[in-house]
Design a protein around this motif. Structure first.
Motif, mmCIF file in Angstrom:
data_model
loop_
_atom_site.group_PDB
_atom_site.id
_atom_site.type_symbol
_atom_site.label_atom_id
_atom_site.label_comp_id
_atom_site.label_asym_id
_atom_site.label_seq_id
_atom_site.Cartn_x
_atom_site.Cartn_y
_atom_site.Cartn_z
ATOM 1 N N ASN A 101 0.834 -1.217 0.000
ATOM 2 C CA ASN A 101 0.000 0.000 0.000
ATOM 3 C C ASN A 101 0.864 1.260 0.000
ATOM 4 O O ASN A 101 0.563 2.252 -0.681
ATOM 5 C CB ASN A 101 -0.926 0.002 1.209
ATOM 6 N N VAL A 102 1.936 1.257 0.769
ATOM 7 C CA VAL A 102 2.865 2.406 0.798
ATOM 8 C C VAL A 102 3.499 2.601 -0.568
ATOM 9 O O VAL A 102 3.613 3.725 -1.100
ATOM 10 C CB VAL A 102 3.946 2.193 1.876
ATOM 11 N N ALA A 103 3.925 1.494 -1.176
ATOM 12 C CA ALA A 103 4.560 1.589 -2.487
ATOM 13 C C ALA A 103 3.571 2.100 -3.538
ATOM 14 O O ALA A 103 3.907 2.924 -4.402
ATOM 15 C CB ALA A 103 5.102 0.220 -2.894
ATOM 16 N N HIS A 104 2.307 1.632 -3.441
ATOM 17 C CA HIS A 104 1.294 2.068 -4.402
ATOM 18 C C HIS A 104 1.003 3.557 -4.278
ATOM 19 O O HIS A 104 0.880 4.281 -5.271
ATOM 20 C CB HIS A 104 0.011 1.257 -4.198
ATOM 21 N N ARG A 105 0.891 4.017 -3.045
ATOM 22 C CA ARG A 105 0.638 5.451 -2.826
ATOM 23 C C ARG A 105 1.796 6.288 -3.344
ATOM 24 O O ARG A 105 1.589 7.303 -4.007
ATOM 25 C CB ARG A 105 0.407 5.699 -1.338
ATOM 26 N N SER A 106 3.014 5.867 -3.090
ATOM 27 C CA SER A 106 4.186 6.614 -3.569
ATOM 28 C C SER A 106 4.274 6.585 -5.083
ATOM 29 O O SER A 106 4.628 7.589 -5.731
ATOM 30 C CB SER A 106 5.465 6.025 -2.960
ATOM 31 N N LEU B 43 12.465 7.979 -11.962
ATOM 32 C CA LEU B 43 13.186 6.977 -11.160
ATOM 33 C C LEU B 43 12.307 6.430 -10.047
ATOM 34 O O LEU B 43 12.262 5.216 -9.795
ATOM 35 C CB LEU B 43 14.487 7.588 -10.588
ATOM 36 N N LEU B 44 11.584 7.355 -9.396
ATOM 37 C CA LEU B 44 10.688 6.913 -8.323
ATOM 38 C C LEU B 44 9.572 6.028 -8.868
ATOM 39 O O LEU B 44 9.134 5.074 -8.199
ATOM 40 C CB LEU B 44 10.080 8.124 -7.602
ATOM 41 N N ILE B 45 9.091 6.312 -10.061
ATOM 42 C CA ILE B 45 8.057 5.477 -10.674
ATOM 43 C C ILE B 45 8.593 4.072 -10.904
ATOM 44 O O ILE B 45 7.932 3.063 -10.604
ATOM 45 C CB ILE B 45 7.579 6.096 -12.009
ATOM 46 N N GLN B 46 9.810 3.990 -11.449
ATOM 47 C CA GLN B 46 10.406 2.671 -11.706
ATOM 48 C C GLN B 46 10.583 1.872 -10.407
ATOM 49 O O GLN B 46 10.295 0.664 -10.345
ATOM 50 C CB GLN B 46 11.745 2.849 -12.413
ATOM 51 N N VAL B 47 11.059 2.561 -9.356
ATOM 52 C CA VAL B 47 11.238 1.879 -8.066
ATOM 53 C C VAL B 47 9.888 1.441 -7.520
ATOM 54 O O VAL B 47 9.712 0.326 -6.998
ATOM 55 C CB VAL B 47 11.954 2.814 -7.059
ATOM 56 N N GLY B 48 8.878 2.314 -7.628
ATOM 57 C CA GLY B 48 7.553 1.990 -7.133
ATOM 58 C C GLY B 48 6.959 0.781 -7.850
ATOM 59 O O GLY B 48 6.292 -0.060 -7.251
ATOM 60 N N VAL B 49 7.177 0.720 -9.163
ATOM 61 C CA VAL B 49 6.681 -0.433 -9.912
ATOM 62 C C VAL B 49 7.325 -1.713 -9.443
ATOM 63 O O VAL B 49 6.677 -2.753 -9.265
ATOM 64 C CB VAL B 49 6.900 -0.229 -11.441
#
Length: 357
Positions: A3-8, A351-357
């Motif tokens: 959930n944290v990763a999805h929100r970020s 970069l944050l999108i790639q990490v979040g994925v």
């Protein structure tokens, strides 16, 4: 953790989208939520910049217009110089009437050319130097002879405002007074050069006012009785001796701060006091010579006024350029995007999108 990763991920994706929108638009503020105050002020500054650019164009066109008017006056001055030569030549006693008639033919043709120049000089269809306020009429008869016996014509030269009527008075001792719009124009006839009560020759009397560059020319025939005072009579004027132009050199509506008004004098033959002149006799030639000299003097005053207005407009244009530069800089600081910084921000969000994925 998911959930944290999805929100970020969602937040990073939204920020990357906003960053990409700013880069594609080249603007730091693309909606009110980005920076309401900057967008409001920047929008006003953008309108100001557009207005200043047009004001700069207006000033440039105004200078060009006045240059055209000045060029016409320069050519009329050349014509007047030739007419002065002809009138002086015709005033000399070695010439016969037939020879003066030949000279008068050229004199009248040149006077007609002055009128043609005045009528033909325009800027995009707007006539510049054809303004004339030259007809003075008695209220009942349309004849100036009914106003003061022996007065051939009265010509207003310069800017006499919106005068429709005036008065004329002669005191019997050589002094004329013409009142126009509350302004007194005075001048004196040289009675010492005449013998008895009749004029020895026709002449031009120029009336002036110390506080004005405008003048009034009165042409007297030989029948004028200068030893007799005349009652005050009314004059009616038609036409206009000047053309007024107002140039918008600011973005507001203030007549003093945003407009520059320029008065261009008419240079038609009648406006210059030459309408009734001829050189068919020695007396007429002397009268014409005086009138031409007055016209030449007037042309110099008119050109000086135009030159002063041109200088003013050029200074105004320089000021507009400075204001335009500074206003554009202020608008840019508020609205324009720092592309390098925003590119770095976009890369960070990607970069944050790639990490979040």
């Amino acid at each position: 953790a998911s959930n944290v990763a999805h929100r970020s991920l969602a937040r990073a994706d939204a920020q990357a989208t906003a960053s990409l929108a700013k880069l594609s638009a080249g603007s730091r503020v693309i909606s009110w939520k980005d920076d309401a105050a900057s967008l409001a002020l920047g929008s006003r500054l953008s309108a100001e910049v557009i207005g200043l650019k047009q004001a700069l164009v207006n000033a440039g066109q105004a200078v060009s217009m006045l240059q055209i008017a000045d060029g016409a006056m320069a050519r009329v001055n050349d014509v007047l110089t030739r007419m002065k030569s002809l009138s002086v030549q015709a005033g000399s006693g070695q010439l016969s009437g037939a020879e003066r008639a030949i000279l008068d033919t050229e004199y009248q043709v040149l006077a007609t050319e002055i009128n043609r120049i005045a009528i033909d000089t325009d800027f995009a269809g707007t006539q510049l130097v054809n303004g004339e306020k030259i007809v003075s009429l008695n209220a009942g008869t349309n004849s100036v002879y009914e106003v003061v016996d022996g007065v051939s014509s009265i010509t207003l030269r310069g800017d006499h405002g919106t005068a429709a009527t005036g008065t004329i008075n002669y005191d019997g001792a050589g002094s004329f007074t013409v009142v126009i719009d509350g302004t007194n124009f005075t001048g004196a006839l040289d009675t010492a050069s005449n013998d008895g009560t009749a004029m020895s020759s026709s002449t031009v009397v120029t009336l002036s006012n110390a506080a004005s560059t405008s003048k009034v020319d009165i042409v007297l025939s030989q029948s004028f009785d200068y030893d007799s005072n005349k009652p005050t009579e009314q004059l009616n004027f038609t036409g206009s001796s000047t053309t007024n132009f107002t140039f918008k050199v600011g973005t507001g509506t203030s007549a003093t701060a945003d407009d520059i008004s320029v008065t261009v004098n008419g240079i038609g033959k009648t406006a210059l006091g030459l309408g009734a002149t001829s050189i068919t006799s020695a007396d007429n030639a002397d009268t014409a010579s005086a009138a031409v000299s007055n016209a030449i003097d007037d042309i110099q005053i008119y050109r000086a006024n135009i030159g002063a207005s041109q200088n003013r407009l050029e200074f105004a244009a320089a000021n507009i350029s400075t204001a335009l530069e500074n206003t554009e800089a202020a608008r840019s600081q508020l609205l324009d995007l720092d592309v390098a910084a925003e590119m770095s921000n976009l890369v960070s969000k990607q970069l944050l999108i790639q990490v979040g994925v």
